[in-house]
Design an enzyme around this catalytic site. Sequence first.
Site, short mmCIF file in Angstrom:
data_model
loop_
_atom_site.label_atom_id
_atom_site.label_comp_id
_atom_site.label_asym_id
_atom_site.label_seq_id
_atom_site.Cartn_x
_atom_site.Cartn_y
_atom_site.Cartn_z
CG LEU A 1 -1.99 -1.05 1.34
CD1 LEU A 1 -2.80 -0.87 2.62
CD2 LEU A 1 -2.91 -1.02 0.13
CG ASP A 2 0.82 4.00 -3.25
OD1 ASP A 2 1.61 3.08 -3.54
OD2 ASP A 2 0.08 4.56 -4.07
CE LYS A 3 5.86 8.84 4.29
NZ LYS A 3 7.06 9.71 4.11
#
Length: 246
Positions: free
Chosen positions: A102-104
Site C-alpha cells: 500500500l502506498d505511504k
Amino acid sequence: MIRLDKYLCEAEAGSRSQVKALIKKGRVTVNGEPAREPERKVDEERDRVELDGEPVCYERFVYYMLHKPAGLVTATQDKRERTVMELLKEAPGRGLFPVGRLDKDTEGLLLITNDGALAHRLLSPARHVDKTYLVKTALPVTEQMYEALRAGVEIGDDKPTRPAAADPLPGTECGLILTITEGRFHQVKRMLQAVGNEVLYLKRLSMGPLVLDETLEKGAFRPLREKELEALGRTDQGKADRGGAT
C-alpha cells in the site's frame, strides 16, 4: 534449530524471563528429558517439547490483520522511512512480512504473515484476486468515468487495466468503491487520472476474502480469526504440534 527459550516464547508459553524461569525449575522437557538450559537448541520439526507434561504447540505460520495508517511505507525495512513492521515489533512470529504493498499515503487492510505460499497465491497476477478500495476524489465521478473504469482504461502500460467494479460512495459525488483484480504500480491513482480525476484519499477495504475489521483502530493489528483463516484456506497452516516427526 532454535533456542529453547525462544521456541517457548514464540509458542506463547510466556515472556522470555518467564520461560527461562520455567526451564530452570525443570518444568520443561525435550523428548521426555528435563531441559534446564534456556540456550539449548531444539529442532522445531522433530523435537517434542512439553511444559508440565503437556505438548507445546509451536506456531509454524502466523497471520495478522493490520489497519495501516498513512505515513508508513509497506516494507520490512527502509533506510529513510518508517515501515509498517514497526507496528508489529511485539508480535510473535519469525520472518514476518507484508503481503503486497500500500502506498505511504494509503490506509486500510494489510495482511502480515510469514506464509510465503499464501502471499504468492494472493499476489499472483494469474489469479486475479479482488482488491476493494474506498476512493475519495477531487472531482465528482461522472457516469462516463464509471463506464471507462468498468471497461478498463489505458494507464501507460503495455495493455489496459482489466475491467473493474465501480460503484458510487454513499453520501458524496466525489468518491467511489472500486474493486480491481490486478496490482500494478499506483494502479488506482493512475486509473482515476486516466479518466480525468484525482485521488485525494485511498483506503483498502478488502483483499480476496479478507475484509478490514473496522473496529481496529489505525495502526492496530490482531491475529486472523478462525473463519478468516478458513476463507483463506489456511486452517491447517497455523499452530502445529511439534511433538515429534511424522
